[in-house]
Design an enzyme around this catalytic site. Structure first.
Site, PDB file in Angstrom:
ATOM      1  N   LYS A  78      30.874  -1.322 -33.700  1.00 48.39           N
ATOM      2  CA  LYS A  78      31.022   0.098 -33.374  1.00 48.39           C
ATOM      3  C   LYS A  78      31.746   0.822 -34.506  1.00 48.39           C
ATOM      4  O   LYS A  78      32.682   0.278 -35.102  1.00 48.39           O
ATOM      5  CB  LYS A  78      31.783   0.251 -32.053  1.00 48.39           C
ATOM      6  CG  LYS A  78      31.834   1.681 -31.514  1.00 48.39           C
ATOM      7  CD  LYS A  78      32.510   1.727 -30.150  1.00 48.39           C
ATOM      8  CE  LYS A  78      32.600   3.143 -29.612  1.00 48.39           C
ATOM      9  NZ  LYS A  78      33.240   3.203 -28.277  1.00 48.39           N
ATOM     10  N   SER A 153      31.072   5.590 -24.570  1.00 48.23           N
ATOM     11  CA  SER A 153      30.804   6.006 -25.930  1.00 48.23           C
ATOM     12  C   SER A 153      30.153   4.936 -26.802  1.00 48.23           C
ATOM     13  O   SER A 153      29.657   5.226 -27.888  1.00 48.23           O
ATOM     14  CB  SER A 153      32.116   6.449 -26.592  1.00 48.23           C
ATOM     15  OG  SER A 153      33.040   5.372 -26.672  1.00 48.23           O
ATOM     16  N   SER A 177      33.796   2.787 -21.698  1.00 46.24           N
ATOM     17  CA  SER A 177      32.865   2.957 -22.822  1.00 46.24           C
ATOM     18  C   SER A 177      32.162   1.694 -23.289  1.00 46.24           C
ATOM     19  O   SER A 177      31.285   1.765 -24.139  1.00 46.24           O
ATOM     20  CB  SER A 177      33.595   3.595 -24.010  1.00 46.24           C
ATOM     21  OG  SER A 177      33.858   4.946 -23.759  1.00 46.24           O
TER      22      SER A 177
END
Length: 485
Positions: A78, A153, A177
């Site tokens: 990420k 996210s 997330s």
């Protein structure tokens, strides 16, 4: 059949038997990215040259006795986890050209395990969002249906695994997330206990809530990855000095005598019928394997959403104050004085959702409102944590849906912040309490989009939730279904 249809342990055997090479795995990843990335848009940056060079280096070591299970495995990271020399943007124009000069601790550990970083994954800007539509560059799409969001996210992290672009990925979870996009994309996502995994090198959103965790195709692979990244880190003051057990040892399929708590709040108002029915079906499976379940109450859960947005926005307001155009990140050209530099840089560099949360947090921390909002939210957080502790005094795990509904369509909720925030009502309490939780696939909605089962455990008892998740996974076929992208 893709190589990534195999588990980590299966690929490890193939490598040791020299049926495949590390280069084969890396090329499989980049070929799949070339085939689907224009549609999925899971990646922000690829690291092809370094990945191929590393693969060639590792090919010479195939068969060595000290090769761990993650040797040669391709991974996506990420884009809020810093990587030395590899662009890290947090999906924000504010950090569009930021090249870190060090690796996050989790990246160091994965490099030590000889994994290969394929690239950096898309996300909601600074991890603020539930659909990946808040990325400062472009929105990731759900591999099951490109008209739907992948969640957020960590939407890029979940979508890349679901699309077969990487074997597994790292995400971060502040209010759901990792688990929410894992549920939406039909993969496995774990938020570890707060402090179990080092946050050193994770660009901070809300420091008392953020936690890095793994996203994978199977529970077993998830356990391998957590095993590699867990443990005390002196570079992170919040890292816990708690022994990391052997997460693989408990994957026996045995849940006989397990005591399951099912909060009535997790099956009540605001939770869709499809999510509710999928959980009841999962409970029936576990009951058939010898587990028992009872309905309980987490009475303060109804305050979790408001509590979370006050606390996380307050912490974000403080953490993101460093992005001012002075030291790093973008710098506005429209500047006449220092105040212009601050104001214009932040106005131009941050997206709407980030600015919305900074304003909310600044208001909550302002004099005259601090006691009424921030302090009260901290008090409610303690009550929520106490609710979990009271339940765990009599039960081994808590089970419920990961999300109230399956994934929604792109553009459906992006202009309605409150409706968007409500997608996290079932994941947020876990972050406020600091306990671990996993999402595993448990069926599909009427729109043929995946649903997730959330299994919540006691502090630092990831082993038990892995045991339950693995038993359920092996008793069903949900994990065998793949997006037909």
């Amino acid at each position: 059949m893709s190589l990534f249809d195999h588990s980590v342990s299966e690929l490890h055997k193939k490598l040791n038997n020299k049926e495949i090479s590390v280069t084969d795995l890396v090329e499989e990843s980049y070929k799949r990215i070339a085939d689907v990335e224009d549609n999925v848009k899971a990646f922000l940056t690829l690291d092809e040259e370094n990945a191929r060079a590393k693969a060639k280096e590792l090919d010479a070591k195939i068969g060595a006795e000290d090769n761990g299970l993650l040797f040669g495995m391709p991974i996506g990271v990420k884009d809020n986890i810093v990587t030395n020399g590899l662009r890290t943007t947090c999906a924000s124009k504010m950090l569009a050209n930021f090249d870190p000069i060090y690796d996050a601790t989790v990246v160091q550990k994965l490099k030590a395990a000889d994994t290969i970083t394929i690239g950096k994954l898309n996300m909601d800007e600074f991890a603020m969002g539930s659909s990946n539509e808040n990325s400062g560059f472009y929105a990731t799409k759900n591999p099951w249906n490109l008209d739907y969001v992948p969640g957020g996210s960590s939407g890029g992290s979940a979508a890349a695994v679901a699309a077969g672009e990487v074997l597994f990925s790292l995400g971060s979870d502040t209010g759901g997330s990792i688990r929410q996009p894992a549920a939406y994309c039909g993969v496995v996502g774990l938020k570890p206990t707060y402090g179990r995994v080092s946050r050193y090198g994770l660009v901070a959103f809300a420091s008392s809530l953020d936690q890095i965790g793994p996203i994978t195709r199977t529970v077993e692979d998830n356990a391998y990855l957590l095993q590699a990244i867990s443990g005390l880190d002196r570079m992170d003051a919040t890292s816990a000095n708690v022994e990391v057990g052997n997460y693989l040892a408990g994957l026996t399929g045995d849940v006989k005598g397990l005591r399951i708590a099912v909060p009535k709040e997790y099956l009540g108002e605001g939770v869709g019928e499809e999510a509710r029915e999928s959980v009841l079906a999962a409970l029936k499976v576990l009951e058939g394997m010898g587990a028992t379940w009872e309905e309980v109450s987490l009475p303060h859960s109804k305050y979790a959403l408001a509590t979370y947005y006050l606390l996380s926005s307050s912490e974000a307001s403080a953490n993101l104050s460093r992005f001012d155009g002075v030291r790093y990140g973008v710098r506005s050209d429209n500047v006449n004085n220092l105040m212009d530099l601050y104001k214009n840089t932040r106005s131009e560099g941050f997206g709407d959702e980030v600015k919305r949360r900074i304003m909310l947090g600044t208001f909550a921390l302002s004099s005259g409102y601090y006691d009424a909002y921030y302090k009260k939210a901290q008090q409610v957080r303690t009550l929520i944590k106490n609710d979990f502790e009271n339940v765990f005094a009599n039960y081994d795990v808590i089970i419920g849906p990961t999300t109230p509904t399956p994934a929604f369509k792109v553009g459906e909720k992006v202009d309605d912040p409150m409706t968007m925030y409500a997608n996290d009502i079932l994941t947020i309490p876990v972050n406020l309490a600091g306990v671990p939780a996993i999402s595993v696939p448990c069926g599909f909605g009427a729109n043929n989009m995946p649903l997730g089962l959330q299994i919540i455990g006691k502090h630092f008892d990831e082993a038990t939730i892995y045991r339950v998740a693995h038993a359920f996974e092996q008793a069903t076929d949900h994990h065998t279904k793949k997006a037909s992208l």
